[in-house]
Design an enzyme around this catalytic site. Structure first.
Site, mmCIF file in Angstrom:
data_model
loop_
_atom_site.group_PDB
_atom_site.id
_atom_site.type_symbol
_atom_site.label_atom_id
_atom_site.label_comp_id
_atom_site.label_asym_id
_atom_site.label_seq_id
_atom_site.Cartn_x
_atom_site.Cartn_y
_atom_site.Cartn_z
ATOM 1 N N HIS A 1 0.402 5.671 6.457
ATOM 2 C CA HIS A 1 0.470 5.854 5.006
ATOM 3 C C HIS A 1 0.717 7.321 4.664
ATOM 4 O O HIS A 1 0.022 8.198 5.192
ATOM 5 C CB HIS A 1 -0.827 5.380 4.350
ATOM 6 C CG HIS A 1 -1.050 3.910 4.470
ATOM 7 N ND1 HIS A 1 -1.785 3.361 5.491
ATOM 8 C CD2 HIS A 1 -0.618 2.883 3.690
ATOM 9 C CE1 HIS A 1 -1.809 2.044 5.337
ATOM 10 N NE2 HIS A 1 -1.111 1.725 4.261
ATOM 11 N N ASN B 1 4.404 -4.954 5.817
ATOM 12 C CA ASN B 1 3.320 -5.753 6.401
ATOM 13 C C ASN B 1 3.855 -6.991 7.109
ATOM 14 O O ASN B 1 3.236 -7.480 8.066
ATOM 15 C CB ASN B 1 2.307 -6.145 5.322
ATOM 16 C CG ASN B 1 1.478 -4.959 4.868
ATOM 17 O OD1 ASN B 1 0.973 -4.198 5.679
ATOM 18 N ND2 ASN B 1 1.354 -4.778 3.564
ATOM 19 N N SER C 1 0.807 -1.222 0.000
ATOM 20 C CA SER C 1 0.000 0.000 0.000
ATOM 21 C C SER C 1 0.839 1.270 0.000
ATOM 22 O O SER C 1 0.389 2.321 -0.464
ATOM 23 C CB SER C 1 -0.932 0.008 1.220
ATOM 24 O OG SER C 1 -0.188 -0.106 2.422
ATOM 25 N N GLY D 1 -1.847 -4.355 1.467
ATOM 26 C CA GLY D 1 -1.892 -5.542 2.314
ATOM 27 C C GLY D 1 -0.882 -6.599 1.952
ATOM 28 O O GLY D 1 -0.729 -7.578 2.697
#
Length: 217
Positions: free
Chosen positions: A192, A108, A43, A80
């Site tokens: 983010h 992640n 992401s 993800g």
């Protein structure tokens, strides 16, 4: 024409046909065709939570164009994705026949507490596959969050410089350099980057990326 001459002519014609067929099966980049840069990650590189024009790929394309580089930036970031998920979809992503791949995976893994040895093995296979295909690689490093503990962090953070050295590929040490933990440069989730954060990442990464890009031409 003698039988020997006819045989020689037929043989030369056959060699020419074989050569043409072989050439037709080789991927050839047309002269003047823009280099293809594949952004292969999660992401952070996919543009999560941002309007399309403010994502990493469009901003990078614009920055490279402003710097005089004719390129096509392909967004292959999947929100993800772990390193294992990236490895599983690598063949599909390579259908775009990129000249340069920016590998940005592992965040992640760290958030989920994946064993660093497994993350290393997955990234090792990704980089190895790209090199086997003669694709230039820029490895973007990641760092484990502090709450994972000192031992985990030390083992995880060492993955990227060690793999870069092992495979002799260029390394951008930390993808979120200058942005991590800065509220003004991140979205409300604190993880983010917002549009301004993306701009900072690109500004910092651009010299390294251009240096790598110029070695592929």
């Amino acid at each position: 024409m003698t039988s020997g001459s006819r045989f020689l002519s037929s043989f030369i014609a056959m060699l020419a046909l074989v050569g043409l067929l072989a050439g037709a099966n080789r991927p050839v980049q047309a002269a003047g065709e823009p280099a293809k840069i594949l952004l292969f990650g999660d992401s952070l590189i996919a543009g999560y939570g941002l309007p399309h024009d403010e994502g990493f790929a469009p901003q990078l394309q614009a920055a490279l164009a402003a710097a005089g580089h004719d390129v096509t930036v392909i967004n292959s970031g999947v929100s993800g994705d772990t390193s294992a998920a990236g490895l599983a979809r690598l063949e599909w992503a390579l259908a775009d026949a990129p000249d340069l791949v920016v590998v940005e995976l592992g965040a992640n893994d760290a958030l989920r507490g994946v064993e660093p040895a497994q993350t290393r093995a997955n990234l090792d296979r990704i980089i190895g596959t790209l090199k086997e295909r003669n694709v230039t690689v820029l490895l973007a490093g990641m760092m484990a969050p502090p709450n994972m503990g000192r031992e985990y962090g030390a083992e995880f953070n060492a993955i990227y410089p060690e793999l870069a050295q092992q495979h002799d590929v260029p390394l951008y040490p930390f993808f979120l350099d200058g942005v991590a933990a800065d509220r003004a440069l991140n979205q409300d989730d604190g993880m983010h980057p917002n549009a301004g954060g993306v701009a900072v990442i690109i500004e910092k990464m651009l010299p390294t990326l251009i240096g790598v890009l110029e070695t592929t031409s």
